[in-house]
Every structure is written in structure tokens, then in C-alpha cells.
Motif scaffolding. Sequence first.
Motif, PDB file in Angstrom:
ATOM      1  N   ALA A  44       0.854  -1.183   0.000  1.00 30.88           N
ATOM      2  CA  ALA A  44       0.000   0.000   0.000  1.00 30.88           C
ATOM      3  C   ALA A  44       0.898   1.243   0.000  1.00 30.88           C
ATOM      4  CB  ALA A  44      -0.907  -0.016   1.222  1.00 30.88           C
ATOM      5  N   ASN A  45       0.289   2.415   0.006  1.00 34.98           N
ATOM      6  CA  ASN A  45       1.073   3.651  -0.002  1.00 34.98           C
ATOM      7  C   ASN A  45       1.902   3.820   1.260  1.00 34.98           C
ATOM      8  OD1 ASN A  45       0.145   4.453  -2.519  1.00 34.98           O
ATOM      9  ND2 ASN A  45      -1.562   5.597  -1.677  1.00 34.98           N
ATOM     10  N   ASP A  46       1.356   3.440   2.416  1.00 30.05           N
ATOM     11  CA  ASP A  46       2.037   3.677   3.688  1.00 30.05           C
ATOM     12  C   ASP A  46       2.678   2.439   4.302  1.00 30.05           C
ATOM     13  OD1 ASP A  46       1.266   6.341   3.599  1.00 30.05           O
ATOM     14  OD2 ASP A  46      -0.588   5.968   4.677  1.00 30.05           O
ATOM     15  N   ALA A  47       2.357   1.246   3.785  1.00 25.36           N
ATOM     16  CA  ALA A  47       2.836   0.027   4.434  1.00 25.36           C
ATOM     17  C   ALA A  47       2.820  -1.154   3.478  1.00 25.36           C
ATOM     18  CB  ALA A  47       1.960  -0.285   5.639  1.00 25.36           C
ATOM     19  N   CYS A  48       3.489  -2.214   3.896  1.00 27.09           N
ATOM     20  CA  CYS A  48       3.444  -3.499   3.198  1.00 27.09           C
ATOM     21  C   CYS A  48       2.799  -4.494   4.164  1.00 27.09           C
ATOM     22  CB  CYS A  48       4.847  -3.946   2.821  1.00 27.09           C
ATOM     23  SG  CYS A  48       4.877  -5.496   1.911  1.00 27.09           S
ATOM     24  N   VAL A  49       1.717  -5.120   3.720  1.00 22.35           N
ATOM     25  CA  VAL A  49       0.930  -6.001   4.572  1.00 22.35           C
ATOM     26  C   VAL A  49       1.095  -7.438   4.105  1.00 22.35           C
ATOM     27  CG1 VAL A  49      -1.392  -6.545   5.389  1.00 22.35           C
ATOM     28  CG2 VAL A  49      -0.763  -4.185   4.955  1.00 22.35           C
ATOM     29  N   THR A  50       1.327  -8.333   5.053  1.00 24.17           N
ATOM     30  CA  THR A  50       1.375  -9.763   4.774  1.00 24.17           C
ATOM     31  C   THR A  50       0.201 -10.406   5.494  1.00 24.17           C
ATOM     32  OG1 THR A  50       3.781  -9.707   4.669  1.00 24.17           O
ATOM     33  CG2 THR A  50       2.761 -11.859   4.946  1.00 24.17           C
ATOM     34  N   GLY A  51      -0.502 -11.295   4.781  1.00 25.70           N
ATOM     35  CA  GLY A  51      -1.646 -11.940   5.393  1.00 25.70           C
ATOM     36  C   GLY A  51      -2.105 -13.157   4.616  1.00 25.70           C
ATOM     37  N   LYS A  52      -3.061 -13.864   5.195  1.00 25.19           N
ATOM     38  CA  LYS A  52      -3.634 -15.055   4.561  1.00 25.19           C
ATOM     39  C   LYS A  52      -4.959 -14.715   3.940  1.00 25.19           C
ATOM     40  CE  LYS A  52      -1.559 -18.946   6.741  1.00 25.19           C
ATOM     41  NZ  LYS A  52      -1.207 -19.964   5.820  1.00 25.19           N
ATOM     42  N   CYS A  53      -5.233 -15.357   2.820  1.00 25.68           N
ATOM     43  CA  CYS A  53      -6.456 -15.093   2.077  1.00 25.68           C
ATOM     44  C   CYS A  53      -7.240 -16.399   1.947  1.00 25.68           C
ATOM     45  CB  CYS A  53      -6.089 -14.540   0.703  1.00 25.68           C
ATOM     46  SG  CYS A  53      -7.471 -13.894  -0.181  1.00 25.68           S
ATOM     47  N   PHE A  54      -8.524 -16.342   2.278  1.00 25.82           N
ATOM     48  CA  PHE A  54      -9.397 -17.503   2.160  1.00 25.82           C
ATOM     49  C   PHE A  54     -10.571 -17.141   1.254  1.00 25.82           C
ATOM     50  CE2 PHE A  54      -7.193 -17.979   6.174  1.00 25.82           C
ATOM     51  CZ  PHE A  54      -6.712 -19.279   6.069  1.00 25.82           C
ATOM     52  N   ILE A  55     -10.819 -17.979   0.265  1.00 21.35           N
ATOM     53  CA  ILE A  55     -11.863 -17.729  -0.723  1.00 21.35           C
ATOM     54  C   ILE A  55     -12.922 -18.807  -0.604  1.00 21.35           C
ATOM     55  CG2 ILE A  55     -12.366 -17.480  -3.178  1.00 21.35           C
ATOM     56  CD1 ILE A  55      -9.356 -16.739  -3.499  1.00 21.35           C
ATOM     57  N   THR A  56     -14.187 -18.380  -0.500  1.00 16.27           N
ATOM     58  CA  THR A  56     -15.314 -19.299  -0.426  1.00 16.27           C
ATOM     59  C   THR A  56     -16.304 -18.936  -1.525  1.00 16.27           C
ATOM     60  OG1 THR A  56     -15.048 -19.368   1.980  1.00 16.27           O
ATOM     61  CG2 THR A  56     -17.102 -20.235   1.082  1.00 16.27           C
ATOM     62  N   LYS A  57     -16.706 -19.943  -2.313  1.00  7.54           N
ATOM     63  CA  LYS A  57     -17.697 -19.709  -3.368  1.00  7.54           C
ATOM     64  C   LYS A  57     -18.938 -20.524  -3.050  1.00  7.54           C
ATOM     65  CE  LYS A  57     -14.476 -18.676  -7.059  1.00  7.54           C
ATOM     66  NZ  LYS A  57     -14.112 -18.860  -8.451  1.00  7.54           N
ATOM     67  N   LYS A  58     -20.093 -19.864  -3.173  1.00 10.61           N
ATOM     68  CA  LYS A  58     -21.360 -20.534  -2.939  1.00 10.61           C
ATOM     69  C   LYS A  58     -22.367 -19.962  -3.925  1.00 10.61           C
ATOM     70  CE  LYS A  58     -23.861 -22.347   0.918  1.00 10.61           C
ATOM     71  NZ  LYS A  58     -24.043 -22.308   2.350  1.00 10.61           N
ATOM     72  N   GLY A  59     -22.662 -20.718  -4.958  1.00 10.47           N
ATOM     73  CA  GLY A  59     -23.570 -20.238  -5.994  1.00 10.47           C
ATOM     74  C   GLY A  59     -22.956 -19.058  -6.729  1.00 10.47           C
ATOM     75  N   LYS A  60     -23.681 -17.940  -6.743  1.00 12.79           N
ATOM     76  CA  LYS A  60     -23.196 -16.733  -7.410  1.00 12.79           C
ATOM     77  C   LYS A  60     -22.451 -15.781  -6.464  1.00 12.79           C
ATOM     78  CE  LYS A  60     -26.694 -16.596 -10.990  1.00 12.79           C
ATOM     79  NZ  LYS A  60     -27.685 -15.767 -11.674  1.00 12.79           N
ATOM     80  N   LEU A  61     -22.224 -16.218  -5.219  1.00 11.21           N
ATOM     81  CA  LEU A  61     -21.565 -15.385  -4.220  1.00 11.21           C
ATOM     82  C   LEU A  61     -20.143 -15.888  -3.971  1.00 11.21           C
ATOM     83  CD1 LEU A  61     -21.754 -13.130  -2.061  1.00 11.21           C
ATOM     84  CD2 LEU A  61     -22.514 -14.901  -0.481  1.00 11.21           C
TER      85      LEU A  61
END
Length: 122
Positions: free
Chosen positions: A82-99
Amino acid sequence: MRISLLMLLLATQLLFSQQEPQVSTYKYGYNGMELIIKHKSETVIVSTYNSKKVIKDEVAQKVYDYFKNNTIKTGDTINITANDACVTGKCFITKKGKLTSINFYYETIKWKNGLTEVYKKT
């Protein structure tokens, strides 16, 4: 003359010396939905957890950009700059129908001023 030259040299060394990076922990951050993107075929919701208020919107947009470019999978650890920082994190993706739900959990934040914050569960 020598003393003043020595003092000038010492003063410049002190001014331009690098500081040691500081590391601190934090226990509380902002949790919630940051983006809701509706397309004809699907709806994508980006949520962030343990985030900092200053950068949460920008990081959520960049997480969505990663997803849009098909560069992340569920469980991946990603780095967001980002402009002010570097962020490290985990990403979780869930798909259910059209969401599609994208949940990004902050782990560390490296601020441009040298401070590193690490999220610590309570």
C-alpha cells in the motif's frame, strides 16, 4: 580546526545513521466487509480482519485485484504493498452459488517509518 571538523563529522554520522527496525504487537484491529462488487454473473465480497483503519480500504481493493487476476487461491499468504505500508496476510476464498467471499487476515504490517506490527491473538 581539527576539533570542529571532528565534531562536524560526528554530527553527520549521527544524523544519517539508520535506526533499528522496531517490532511491536497489536491485539485489536478492524474486522468487516470492505468491498461489495456486483457483476451480472456473480457478487464478490472482500472482508478484512485485524486490519488497521488507515490502510484497510486500499488493501481490500488490492486483494480484489489479486483475485480478479486469478493469482491467489484459498489459504495463500500474500504481500500487499500500500502507499504507507506493506501487509502480509492469509487469504481464504469461499464460493457458494453466485456469491464469492474473500477473507483477508492481516498477519504483519511493515510501515514505511520502520515500525513492524505483528498481530497477536488474545
